[in-house]
Design an enzyme around this catalytic site. Structure first.
Site, PDB file in Angstrom:
ATOM      1  N   ARG A  21       0.826  -1.195   0.000  1.00  3.77           N
ATOM      2  CA  ARG A  21       0.000   0.000   0.000  1.00  3.77           C
ATOM      3  C   ARG A  21       0.868   1.255   0.000  1.00  3.77           C
ATOM      4  O   ARG A  21       2.049   1.217   0.339  1.00  3.77           O
ATOM      5  CB  ARG A  21      -0.912   0.025   1.237  1.00  3.77           C
ATOM      6  CG  ARG A  21      -1.886  -1.135   1.331  1.00  3.77           C
ATOM      7  CD  ARG A  21      -2.718  -1.033   2.598  1.00  3.77           C
ATOM      8  NE  ARG A  21      -3.691  -2.107   2.723  1.00  3.77           N
ATOM      9  CZ  ARG A  21      -3.467  -3.268   3.330  1.00  3.77           C
ATOM     10  NH1 ARG A  21      -2.274  -3.499   3.882  1.00  3.77           N
ATOM     11  NH2 ARG A  21      -4.407  -4.184   3.413  1.00  3.77           N
TER      12      ARG A  21
ATOM     13  N   LYS B 195      -2.302  -1.121   7.594  1.00  4.56           N
ATOM     14  CA  LYS B 195      -3.678  -0.634   7.654  1.00  4.56           C
ATOM     15  C   LYS B 195      -4.542  -1.514   8.547  1.00  4.56           C
ATOM     16  O   LYS B 195      -5.427  -1.029   9.253  1.00  4.56           O
ATOM     17  CB  LYS B 195      -4.264  -0.597   6.239  1.00  4.56           C
ATOM     18  CG  LYS B 195      -5.713  -0.154   6.171  1.00  4.56           C
ATOM     19  CD  LYS B 195      -6.233  -0.214   4.750  1.00  4.56           C
ATOM     20  CE  LYS B 195      -7.703   0.167   4.682  1.00  4.56           C
ATOM     21  NZ  LYS B 195      -8.227   0.074   3.289  1.00  4.56           N
TER      22      LYS B 195
ATOM     23  N   HIS C  62      -3.310   3.412  -5.927  1.00  4.36           N
ATOM     24  CA  HIS C  62      -3.807   2.157  -5.357  1.00  4.36           C
ATOM     25  C   HIS C  62      -4.086   1.118  -6.437  1.00  4.36           C
ATOM     26  O   HIS C  62      -4.086  -0.090  -6.155  1.00  4.36           O
ATOM     27  CB  HIS C  62      -5.081   2.419  -4.547  1.00  4.36           C
ATOM     28  CG  HIS C  62      -5.494   1.255  -3.699  1.00  4.36           C
ATOM     29  ND1 HIS C  62      -4.850   0.927  -2.526  1.00  4.36           N
ATOM     30  CD2 HIS C  62      -6.467   0.323  -3.865  1.00  4.36           C
ATOM     31  CE1 HIS C  62      -5.423  -0.141  -1.992  1.00  4.36           C
ATOM     32  NE2 HIS C  62      -6.402  -0.531  -2.796  1.00  4.36           N
TER      33      HIS C  62
ATOM     34  N   ARG D 131      -1.484  -1.548  -6.715  1.00  2.00           N
ATOM     35  CA  ARG D 131      -1.620  -2.677  -5.782  1.00  2.00           C
ATOM     36  C   ARG D 131      -2.560  -3.727  -6.374  1.00  2.00           C
ATOM     37  O   ARG D 131      -2.295  -4.928  -6.297  1.00  2.00           O
ATOM     38  CB  ARG D 131      -2.136  -2.165  -4.436  1.00  2.00           C
ATOM     39  CG  ARG D 131      -2.520  -3.250  -3.436  1.00  2.00           C
ATOM     40  CD  ARG D 131      -2.843  -2.594  -2.091  1.00  2.00           C
ATOM     41  NE  ARG D 131      -3.583  -3.466  -1.197  1.00  2.00           N
ATOM     42  CZ  ARG D 131      -3.057  -4.411  -0.423  1.00  2.00           C
ATOM     43  NH1 ARG D 131      -1.752  -4.631  -0.470  1.00  2.00           N
ATOM     44  NH2 ARG D 131      -3.794  -5.131   0.396  1.00  2.00           N
TER      45      ARG D 131
ATOM     46  N   HIS E 299      -4.264  -8.643   2.762  1.00  2.00           N
ATOM     47  CA  HIS E 299      -5.722  -8.535   2.790  1.00  2.00           C
ATOM     48  C   HIS E 299      -6.240  -9.282   4.006  1.00  2.00           C
ATOM     49  O   HIS E 299      -5.785 -10.389   4.309  1.00  2.00           O
ATOM     50  CB  HIS E 299      -6.335  -9.099   1.507  1.00  2.00           C
ATOM     51  CG  HIS E 299      -6.128  -8.219   0.319  1.00  2.00           C
ATOM     52  ND1 HIS E 299      -5.032  -8.324  -0.498  1.00  2.00           N
ATOM     53  CD2 HIS E 299      -6.872  -7.203  -0.176  1.00  2.00           C
ATOM     54  CE1 HIS E 299      -5.100  -7.418  -1.464  1.00  2.00           C
ATOM     55  NE2 HIS E 299      -6.210  -6.716  -1.280  1.00  2.00           N
TER      56      HIS E 299
ATOM     57  N   TYR F 177      -9.775  -9.863  -6.593  1.00  2.00           N
ATOM     58  CA  TYR F 177      -8.523  -9.718  -7.321  1.00  2.00           C
ATOM     59  C   TYR F 177      -8.192 -10.963  -8.137  1.00  2.00           C
ATOM     60  O   TYR F 177      -7.209 -10.987  -8.867  1.00  2.00           O
ATOM     61  CB  TYR F 177      -7.367  -9.461  -6.349  1.00  2.00           C
ATOM     62  CG  TYR F 177      -7.386  -8.103  -5.713  1.00  2.00           C
ATOM     63  CD1 TYR F 177      -6.754  -7.023  -6.311  1.00  2.00           C
ATOM     64  CD2 TYR F 177      -8.033  -7.892  -4.507  1.00  2.00           C
ATOM     65  CE1 TYR F 177      -6.764  -5.766  -5.730  1.00  2.00           C
ATOM     66  CE2 TYR F 177      -8.050  -6.636  -3.911  1.00  2.00           C
ATOM     67  CZ  TYR F 177      -7.414  -5.589  -4.531  1.00  2.00           C
ATOM     68  OH  TYR F 177      -7.434  -4.346  -3.947  1.00  2.00           O
TER      69      TYR F 177
END
Length: 298
Positions: free
Chosen positions: A156, A181, A237, A240, A264, A273
């Site tokens: 990130r 995060k 982003h 990513r 994640h 994804y």
């Protein structure tokens, strides 16, 4: 009330009937928000809520219908569902905090039963043929290795910006992220190209930080690069997302291994994804190994 007192189940409503939502938001800002990682962002959100009509209501009088009316009001303003959900999250924490810490035991949390807006569909912007080359060609020497590193690691923006040399291990070919995060530390293995990027930067390092840009500067640099390169609707982003998709397309890593690399929190978050390009899927159905290159006639 007397009956509840006689049965020993009476809970005073005085505190909940004494203060408005605006007053409680002031106290929430002072006592609770400083504990949070992104305190300024949450303060801004709380101050914005204080400017709403709902903020003048006494806490005990706010019902789920009022929260639903607030949702409809925000939707009419064109605000995204995700922004409204963040407003709801703050209000819900506030009501729970008022009950547990401020003596408002009689208070119910109206946010818990109010209908939430549907979560926004996640972005699925991929780099098309030639776009990576355009980005790298237009990027300045400081930003170019950040783009390349993001595409190799799926890290990130904040993780890249805060990466320090003390958390880089050339011996183990990895970087350690003590704070992410999700508030969970993780170790990211480095591909040969990612390792080469860091080794080049190590030759000229001047401080603790691996990369020279802050998270805000990365966003600003991406905005300028978007205009310079002529690529539309691309954000940092998205790199990513691109990197994670490439893990599924070009490697034999399984879902759990990719989850460990990308950070994640759930497999459900990672599932969006997993879409692969149609041609690659056709190859897999024909028995090709994941990551095998196939040439297609033009």
């Amino acid at each position: 009330m007397e009956s509840e007192m006689d049965r020993g189940i009476f809970v005073s409503r005085a505190e909940a009937e004494r203060y408005t939502l605006r007053e409680c938001l002031d106290r929430y800002i002072e006592e609770y928000i400083p504990r949070l990682k992104h305190a300024k962002r949450e303060v801004d959100r709380a101050r914005a809520l204080q400017r709403r009509t709902l903020a003048h209501r006494v806490m005990a009088t706010i019902r789920s219908k009022d929260i639903a009316d607030f949702r409809r009001e925000r939707e009419a303003e064109g605000v995204s569902g995700n922004t409204i959900r963040l407003d709801f999250a703050l209000l819900s924490k506030l009501f729970n905090f008022a009950r547990s810490d401020w003596g408002m035991e009689s208070l119910q949390n109206p946010v818990e039963i109010a209908a939430k807006p549907k979560p926004a569909r996640g972005r699925d912007r991929r780099l098309e043929d030639g776009e990576e080359e355009k980005l790298l060609e237009a990027a300045n020497p400081v930003f170019r290795p950040i783009i390349r590193f993001a595409l190799e690691t799926a890290m990130r923006r904040e993780e890249i910006a805060s990466l320090q040399w003390k958390n880089v291990s050339f011996k183990k070919n990895s970087v350690h992220l003590p704070e992410t995060k999700n508030s969970e530390a993780r170790t990211v293995p480095l591909s040969p190209p990612a390792l080469a990027i860091l080794k080049d930067l190590a030759k000229v390092k001047t401080g603790d930080q691996v990369f020279a840009l802050t998270a805000e500067q990365i966003t600003a640099s991406m905005k300028r690069l978007r205009a310079k390169s002529g690529l539309e609707n691309i954000r940092f982003h998205d790199l990513r997302h691109e990197a994670t998709s490439r893990f599924f397309e070009n490697s034999d890593l399984d879902v759990m291994e990719i989850k460990a690399i990308t950070g994640h929190k759930t497999l459900q978050m990672l599932s969006r994804y997993t879409h692969l390009r149609t041609a690659r899927l056709a190859d897999r159905l024909n028995g090709a190994r994941r990551g095998a290159e196939t040439e297609y006639p033009i």
